[in-house]
Structures are given as C-alpha cells and as structure tokens.
Design an enzyme around this catalytic site. Structure first.
Site, short mmCIF file in Angstrom:
data_model
loop_
_atom_site.label_atom_id
_atom_site.label_comp_id
_atom_site.label_asym_id
_atom_site.label_seq_id
_atom_site.Cartn_x
_atom_site.Cartn_y
_atom_site.Cartn_z
N ASP A 1 -5.31 -3.23 12.06
CA ASP A 1 -5.37 -2.03 12.90
C ASP A 1 -4.72 -2.31 14.26
O ASP A 1 -4.91 -3.39 14.83
CB ASP A 1 -6.83 -1.62 13.15
CG ASP A 1 -7.38 -0.75 12.04
OD1 ASP A 1 -6.97 -0.92 10.87
OD2 ASP A 1 -8.24 0.12 12.34
N ASN B 1 -2.60 4.12 12.73
CA ASN B 1 -3.81 3.31 12.80
C ASN B 1 -3.54 1.82 12.60
O ASN B 1 -4.20 0.98 13.19
CB ASN B 1 -4.81 3.78 11.74
CG ASN B 1 -6.09 2.99 11.77
OD1 ASN B 1 -6.85 3.07 12.73
ND2 ASN B 1 -6.33 2.19 10.74
N ASP C 1 -1.41 9.86 9.44
CA ASP C 1 -2.29 9.16 8.50
C ASP C 1 -3.53 8.62 9.20
O ASP C 1 -3.44 8.11 10.32
CB ASP C 1 -1.48 7.97 7.93
CG ASP C 1 -2.21 7.20 6.87
OD1 ASP C 1 -2.38 7.74 5.76
OD2 ASP C 1 -2.62 6.05 7.13
N GLU D 1 -12.37 1.68 18.20
CA GLU D 1 -13.62 1.08 17.73
C GLU D 1 -14.59 1.05 18.92
O GLU D 1 -14.17 0.72 20.03
CB GLU D 1 -13.41 -0.37 17.27
CG GLU D 1 -12.41 -0.54 16.16
CD GLU D 1 -10.97 -0.37 16.61
OE1 GLU D 1 -10.63 -0.81 17.73
OE2 GLU D 1 -10.17 0.22 15.86
N LEU E 1 -8.73 5.36 15.05
CA LEU E 1 -7.86 4.69 16.01
C LEU E 1 -8.61 3.77 16.98
O LEU E 1 -8.09 2.75 17.40
CB LEU E 1 -7.05 5.71 16.82
CG LEU E 1 -6.13 6.64 16.01
CD1 LEU E 1 -5.28 7.49 16.95
CD2 LEU E 1 -5.24 5.88 15.04
N GLU F 1 -4.48 13.91 8.75
CA GLU F 1 -5.18 13.43 7.57
C GLU F 1 -6.48 12.81 8.06
O GLU F 1 -6.52 11.65 8.52
CB GLU F 1 -4.36 12.37 6.83
CG GLU F 1 -4.95 12.07 5.46
CD GLU F 1 -5.31 10.62 5.17
OE1 GLU F 1 -5.82 10.35 4.08
OE2 GLU F 1 -5.09 9.76 6.04
N ASP G 1 -3.17 9.75 -3.72
CA ASP G 1 -4.35 8.88 -3.70
C ASP G 1 -5.28 9.25 -4.85
O ASP G 1 -5.03 10.21 -5.58
CB ASP G 1 -5.09 9.03 -2.37
CG ASP G 1 -4.31 8.41 -1.21
OD1 ASP G 1 -3.60 7.42 -1.44
OD2 ASP G 1 -4.43 8.94 -0.09
N ASP H 1 0.86 -1.19 0.00
CA ASP H 1 0.00 0.00 0.00
C ASP H 1 0.89 1.24 0.00
O ASP H 1 0.80 2.10 0.88
CB ASP H 1 -0.94 -0.01 1.21
CG ASP H 1 -1.82 1.24 1.24
OD1 ASP H 1 -1.96 1.90 0.18
OD2 ASP H 1 -2.36 1.59 2.32
N GLN I 1 -3.31 -5.00 6.40
CA GLN I 1 -2.96 -3.88 7.29
C GLN I 1 -3.78 -3.95 8.58
O GLN I 1 -4.76 -3.20 8.74
CB GLN I 1 -3.25 -2.55 6.59
CG GLN I 1 -2.23 -2.18 5.53
CD GLN I 1 -2.74 -1.07 4.63
OE1 GLN I 1 -3.86 -1.11 4.15
NE2 GLN I 1 -1.91 -0.07 4.38
N ARG J 1 2.86 14.16 9.22
CA ARG J 1 1.53 14.11 8.61
C ARG J 1 0.94 12.80 9.12
O ARG J 1 1.42 11.72 8.80
CB ARG J 1 1.67 14.14 7.09
CG ARG J 1 0.38 13.95 6.29
CD ARG J 1 0.18 12.52 5.89
NE ARG J 1 -0.85 12.33 4.88
CZ ARG J 1 -1.42 11.17 4.64
NH1 ARG J 1 -1.07 10.09 5.32
NH2 ARG J 1 -2.32 11.05 3.70
C1 NOJ Z 1 -4.24 7.38 3.58
C2 NOJ Z 1 -3.10 7.39 2.61
O1 NOJ Z 1 -3.02 8.64 1.98
C3 NOJ Z 1 -3.32 6.26 1.64
O2 NOJ Z 1 -2.37 6.29 0.60
C4 NOJ Z 1 -3.28 4.95 2.38
O3 NOJ Z 1 -3.59 3.90 1.49
C5 NOJ Z 1 -4.29 4.94 3.54
N1 NOJ Z 1 -4.25 6.14 4.31
C6 NOJ Z 1 -4.01 3.79 4.47
O4 NOJ Z 1 -2.83 4.05 5.18
#
Ligand code: NOJ
Length: 535
Positions: free
Chosen positions: A171, A103, A201, A208, A206, A243, A309, A61, A169, A199
């Site tokens: 959590d 996360n 992400d 649930e 975080l 973000e 993205d 990713d 991925q 930054r």
């Molecule tokens: C946001 C990121 O900008 C993106 O590229 C990523 O796939 C997701 N978060 C998961 O980390």
C-alpha cells in the site's frame, strides 16, 4: 436547467484488452486488436468503455499490481497504440475511462525497490512500515483465501510493510504528501492524453488509523476531494468513478456534496438481483433500495451484473452469503474469497429467460449500467483456472481456431471449450445474424433503454403487485413514463396490474400491446417495459 453531464445516463462497457483480440499473434490481446473491434463495441449501443489495467506490471493481479504508471504493458502494445485506440474510440463517439490504482503498486515498482533497499531514501516513506505485525488489527483481510495478514515482513527492508491485497502489492502511504503529488502527476499524464476519466480502484483503503477498520476514513475522503478539485479545475468534464465495495450509507460520503466522485458503483444491489431471481422474491431488491439514500444532484450510481472479479458477497449478511453459495455455487471450486467465480450465463444455468429478465431489470432499475465483455454473447467460464482467471478467458469471436481471438498458436488463457459454452457454439459470428441470439437481444435491450429518457434517468416509483415474485415500478422523467414489470418466478403469474390505457411493450419485438383495463398475465421470468401505446 444545466445540461446533464455525459456520464449521468451513459451505458458503459468493461473491456479487458488482454482478453479481446490479439493483432500480433503472441497470444495476448492488444490495443491494435481492440481498435478493430471498436465498431463491434459501438454496435452494442454503449457510450463509454472502461479499460481494465493496461499498465506495465508483473501481472500477478490482473495488472492491478503496477510497476510503471505511465507506461503500457508491452503485451498490449505501445503508448502510441493506446493513443490510436483512444482516437479511434473518440472518432466513433465512444468515451474511454481507465483504471486508476492509487491504493497500492507492485513490489516491482522502482518506488518499492528503492524503499526496501534504502532506509534513508525518500521512497521509504512512500509505503507503510512497522516493526511489528500488530498494528491496525481492526482491518479485515480481503484476499482471505490467500493472505493471512495485512502485514508482510520484508527481509531486505528488515520491517513489515502494509498491504490490503496481495503481499506483492504494498500500500502507498497517503500520510506522505509526496505520494499525493505522484498520483496527481499520473492523473495529469493520462488526462493530458485525452482520456475521459478514471475508475478509481480500492478507494476506501487509502489511509490507516489505529482503532478503526481502516476503511472510509475522513482523511481518505479529504484526499479524494482534493483530487476531484484538481480534476475539475484542470480537466472539467472528466469523470471519477469509485470502486468502493461498501454499504449504501458508507458509499454516500464518496459522493461528498457532489465534490468527490461523480459516480459510485452500487455494490450491494448486485447480489440481491441474483437473490431475488433465485428465490422468486423481490424483497432483497426493495429493501436495499429503501436503504439507498438520495445522492447529490449531478452524481450517479453505476450498476453491474458481473465483472472481472468474483461475484462479491461482501455486502450481504453471513446467512445470505451461505444461501448464495448454496444456490449459485454448489461446487466448492466455484467459491473464491467471499464470492463466486462464475460468469453471468452459467450462474443462470444457461437459462435465456432469466438472462433476459436480469438484464432488463439491471438496465432499467437505477443508475448507469456497465456490461462486462463476453456476457453479451452468454460466454461461459472455467472455474478450474487459477484465482479469477476463469472469468477472464479470451473473447469468443468465431468458431475458428482459438475462437478467432488470435492468429497465433497460443492464448494467454485457454479459450472455453467445454459444452455448452464451447467457443464453437458460443461466438460473435454465430450470433451476429441470428435475430434471437444473446447478442441481438443485448443490442435490442440497450437500444430500448437508450431510446427512453425516463429509463436513463427518471425517478423510480414502486407499483404494488400483491405478489412477492412480481416486481414493478414506473420510471418517470423527461419523455414517456415507462412501467417496468418483472416476473421473478418460474411460473405464470398475474401481474396484479391492469393498465389504464393501452400499453406497448418495448421489450417485445412485435410491439405487443396490453389493452387498457385488462389484467396483465406474466409468463415465467417475463420482463416488460410498457409505454403508452400511442407513444
Ligand atoms: C479491485 C479490482 O477489481 C481487483 O481485480 C483487484 O484485485 C483489487 N481491486 C486490488 O487492486
């Protein structure tokens, strides 16, 4: 008055190190290569670089799947190379922030490997497990083109684990205080090295909680405040950027009382800039800014036109999303999840007037802007590549083999070779000496913004133009007030404004003056930043 924090008025640049320059011929950009381009980045007039993930990772990713938070991916070089990059950036007066992915991690991370294999290990509780996939059903699926559930059954663990993104991925479990400590350790590691901030992400997810959509929970804010307090105490002056792809009223809490994030991306404004330009109607911009609450002193919005993205359409209505797809992604392949996998100039059909207008709008509207690598030269995309790879292709430096990105014989993704964005046409070298190139205009626009304190942080005051296609506002702060006027349409329009004094256009290289008392006429897609002619 206390001095403004550095991030309040900065212009940021988003750097994908893998995509930038390859110094060792292995086909991947690296830190040693990026060092050689810091002068180029500086020449854009930006103040700070955000580096996308450069951590050890299986890279499923784009590096947002981290397997070791305190090591560099070998494709990018070594920790020493990173350090040299940081020093070289600082020597040039450029700050550097890096991604902080709190996360989730990669399923290859030793924490997860231990957690799945050893039910009694300390690490089991680093993740979120369940015997059924029917918990937290109020949570939406984000990567919905690929994932059908936020739970994946792990054969080794014999349980389901929770993931908001890809099923590789998992959590992290923020109900476990040990996870907080791990994150603090990671944060300190990089701050000790001298980076200027993070930054952060995917921060809404975080925690649930049953019966909620598992976004923006009070527990999440409490943890983020704790992180900020630690940073303020131990590393004053560093920045935390959120973000959080959310509506403005859900974003506001991420600023806290000025004690959570200093900066938050303003996601909802972004698609509305494109909407307004396509529909020749400023209403979406005006409405979303009317819905944007004031933010605490010392905090700031961050705006962007594109990033790594898909152009996300999460913060629009379903009807608006359909409209955006119909108007900007008629080719179904251009659509991805709830968005559009295209770069800036192709979205604007290669129309330089619209590129200039949209950049001028975004650089003057609010907050601190961030420019995505390659968009400053009008790079193209390749929607036929997988996932979001089509907007992550090698930077086009020259008409040389592989666009001058590498001296080797391969590249991590193909360079853009299709007209009209072919690297032989679209590249830095070709634009460097052309005063009318995208690159020259981007430098000019950023410099014009940087020269005006009002544009950097002044208050915005709408100006009535009597025409939905003509957007106008004053920016007023320290220094000269600036009157910004945009024709969002493809036709000549009266601006509906006659200046009270002679006004000079900062966006005209010839220093065009609009005389007092005379109605301003706007060319199609005109963008004006006017200051008193004496200024
Ligand atoms: C946001 C990121 O900008 C993106 O590229 C990523 O796939 C997701 N978060 C998961 O980390």
């Amino acid at each position: 008055m206390p001095e403004k924090p550095w991030y309040h008025e900065a212009v940021f640049f988003q750097l994908n190190v893998r995509a930038y320059v390859d110094s060792d011929g292995d086909g991947n950009g690296d830190f040693r290569g990026a060092i050689t381009k810091l002068d180029y980045i500086r020449s854009l007039g930006v103040d700070c670089i955000w580096i996308q993930p450069m951590y050890m990772s299986p890279w499923r990713d784009g590096g947002y799947d981290i397997a070791d938070y305190t090591d560099i991916h070998p494709d990018f070089g070594t920790i020493d190379d990173f350090h040299d990059f940081l020093d070289a950036a600082h020597e040039r007066g450029l700050r550097v922030v890096i991604d902080l992915v709190m996360n989730h991690c990669s399923d290859q991370h030793p924490w997860f490997q231990a957690a799945r294999a050893l039910p009694n290990s300390l690490y089991r509780d680093y993740f979120v497990w369940s015997d059924t996939p029917h918990k937290y059903e109020g949570a939406r699926i984000i990567f919905l083109d690929v994932e059908s559930s936020n739970w994946t059954y792990d054969e080794i663990a014999g349980q389901y684990f929770w993931h908001r993104f890809y099923s590789h991925q998992p959590d992290l479990n923020y109900d476990n205080p040990d996870v907080h400590e791990e994150m603090f350790r990671i944060v300190r590691f990089w701050l000790n090295m001298g980076i200027d901030g993070f930054r952060a992400d995917a921060v809404p997810y975080l925690y649930e909680r049953e019966g909620t959509n598992c976004e923006n929970l009070p527990e999440t804010h409490a943890f983020l405040k704790k992180l900020r307090a630690m940073m303020d105490r131990e590393y004053p002056g560093r920045v935390l950027i959120a973000e959080a792809n959310q509506w403005p009223h859900d974003l506001l809490p991420y600023f806290g009382d000025g004690d959570e994030f200093q900066v938050c991306f303003h996601f909802p404004i972004m698609p509305r800039l494109y909407m307004a330009l396509k529909a020749a109607d400023k209403t979406p911009i005006v409405n979303i800014l009317a819905d944007t609450p004031p933010i605490p002193a010392g905090t700031q919005w961050m705006t962007f036109l594109r990033n790594h993205d898909e152009l996300t359409l999460e913060m629009v209505t379903p009807e608006e999303r359909q409209w955006m797809w119909a108007n900007y992604a008629a080719e179904p392949r251009a659509r991805l999840n709830l968005g559009i996998r295209r770069r800036l100039l192709p979205l604007l059909e290669g129309d330089k007037r619209r590129w200039l207008a949209l950049n001028a709008l975004f650089l003057s509207l609010l907050g601190t802007p961030i420019v995505y690598y390659g968009d400053e030269i009008g790079m193209g995309d390749n929607i036929w590549l997988d996932d979001r790879d089509g907007v992550r292709t090698p930077m086009q430096w020259a008409a040389a083999p592989h666009a001058g990105f590498t001296t080797g014989d391969k590249t991590y993704l193909p360079v853009i070779e299709q007209a009209p964005y072919d690297y032989r046409q679209v590249n830095v070298a070709a634009q460097e000496n052309d005063p009318d190139s995208y690159l020259a205009w981007m430098r000019f626009l950023v410099a014009a913004r940087q020269s005006q304190p009002s544009l950097r942080s002044g208050a915005r005051e709408w100006v009535e133009t009597g025409d939905v296609a003509v957007l106008a506002y004053w920016r007023r702060g320290a220094g000269e007030p600036v009157l910004c006027i945009f024709n969002l349409s493809d036709s000549v329009r009266p601006a509906g404004i006659a200046p009270e004094q002679d006004m000079r256009d900062l966006l005209s290289r010839e220093g065009r003056v609009y005389p007092a008392g005379q109605a301003i006429a706007l060319a199609p897609y005109a963008a004006l930043w006017l200051v008193g002619a004496g200024a």
